[in-house]
Design an enzyme around this catalytic site. Sequence first.
Site, mmCIF file in Angstrom:
data_model
loop_
_atom_site.group_PDB
_atom_site.id
_atom_site.type_symbol
_atom_site.label_atom_id
_atom_site.label_comp_id
_atom_site.label_asym_id
_atom_site.label_seq_id
_atom_site.Cartn_x
_atom_site.Cartn_y
_atom_site.Cartn_z
ATOM 1 N N ASP A 35 55.749 57.932 -75.106
ATOM 2 C CA ASP A 35 56.165 57.748 -73.721
ATOM 3 C C ASP A 35 57.397 56.851 -73.679
ATOM 4 O O ASP A 35 57.542 55.917 -74.473
ATOM 5 C CB ASP A 35 55.017 57.113 -72.923
ATOM 6 C CG ASP A 35 55.318 57.035 -71.438
ATOM 7 O OD1 ASP A 35 56.037 56.102 -71.021
ATOM 8 O OD2 ASP A 35 54.850 57.908 -70.687
ATOM 9 N N HIS A 89 51.350 58.884 -66.547
ATOM 10 C CA HIS A 89 52.031 58.993 -67.832
ATOM 11 C C HIS A 89 51.176 59.780 -68.828
ATOM 12 O O HIS A 89 51.672 60.664 -69.531
ATOM 13 C CB HIS A 89 52.323 57.597 -68.388
ATOM 14 C CG HIS A 89 53.330 56.832 -67.604
ATOM 15 N ND1 HIS A 89 54.588 56.551 -68.081
ATOM 16 C CD2 HIS A 89 53.279 56.296 -66.358
ATOM 17 C CE1 HIS A 89 55.269 55.868 -67.173
ATOM 18 N NE2 HIS A 89 54.485 55.699 -66.123
#
Length: 484
Positions: free
Chosen positions: A123, A23
């Site tokens: 995110d 991520h």
Amino acid sequence: MAGDGRAPTGRRVVMFPFPFGSHTTQMLQLGELLRARGLGVTVLHTDFNAPDPTCHPEITFVSIRESLPADVVASPDMVEQMIGLNAACEAPFQAALAEELLARGTTTGGQQGPREVACVVVDGQWYKMLGAATRVAVPALALRADGAATFLSMLDTPRLVADGYLPIKEERLDEVVPGLEPLRVRDLIRMDGSDDETVLRFITSNAEAVRASSAGVVLNTFEGIEGRELAKIRRELSGRPAFAVGPLHLQASPAAAVGAGRGQFQHAPDCSCLAWLDARPPRSVLYVSMGSMARVDRAVFEETAWALAASGVPFLWVLRPGSVVRGGAGGAGADADAEDEVPRVPEELRETVRHRGKIVAWAPQREVLVHPAVGGFWTHCGWNSMVEAISEGVPMLVQPCFAEQIVNARYVTHQWGVGFEVGKPLERTAMARMIRRLMAGELGPHQGPRERARLLMTQAKQCVAEGGAASLALDGLVEYISSL
């Protein structure tokens, strides 16, 4: 903190990566590309699995100074850990974002005007941060670290619950889900070791936050592999934009991946494997890696070892510390019983490994997949791995472990046609047969995986070329951010 220069446009984007390696990598890749297009970039980050600022001297890094409960840090249940991270980081993120706004409230030269911080990109797993950004009146975009198909299935959660597909029921596993073809019920997101209701609550929270609080989404994918899914997402978001900017890794420097840090799920690569590959013929080596988080039990590990030995195919095998558990089921949350050392292959197979294989604790994956000696990839189907393999035309054997990997595996085999399932149950003779089938490049009645992979590779590289769809999407993203 590193790099405090103002952007040429006078506008800045604040970014907040989720503290898992893949991520963070995607967020830093995107940040690098936005910086190259004239935006200033500030990365807010957790101290938990913090990124390395020295790899990005032109980006500002600011810790949110969170305080995580010990049970969140040590949780063996990944879904519970992600929920705990959201709860613990919401307030410090909001405070850090407000402080950044206060520090950057004017345009270049001190004149009053549009504030320097145009928006925040968080995110997609930070569902609480979308609401936090709204509370300080900052537009927020969500960067999805998974594919469009996975995100679409999450947006579709209310319908899936209403129609009885979720929670997943044993008797419906092989039903194809209308509107999400080719996914079957068994291909929907699940996490072994996590309570089904908890997983559903997490997915629902993600989808609801995007609908309620986001100004749009950014996805590391491209039209050539997920054009249909992207079109559906844009309809679902009711006019809010969805920017398909991938493959990000083809456009960003390798430093973006290195800069993800050396946290809980990051490992130092053993680059000796590249010299080993140099001595092998073209397309002769099978690369085997289950990623940075997945774990398997000892029985699966040994079946894999025997399959590689029986296949007759040269192999490069990543066996990171803790990737094999001593007993019970594997999965991402099995680390309580994990071995701390690199797993040892059975004694009877060590001579085979010495002559035909190489085992490393971690490999520089991008360099491995681009190497001409690599002819196939046995993978857990993490999204970064999928995109990297497709971008280099490498066909795959798929062995998904959890979460979006299950969706990705179905797309590899039944949508894109670039690979085969390893098979279940995981049995050495059948797995060896699949290895030989993949590496021989066997063709069915239509194009085989190797030819399909080459076709998608061409599309990926065209997409990121100047004037390509990804390049134009990034330009559009910058224009959109600057308009906020």
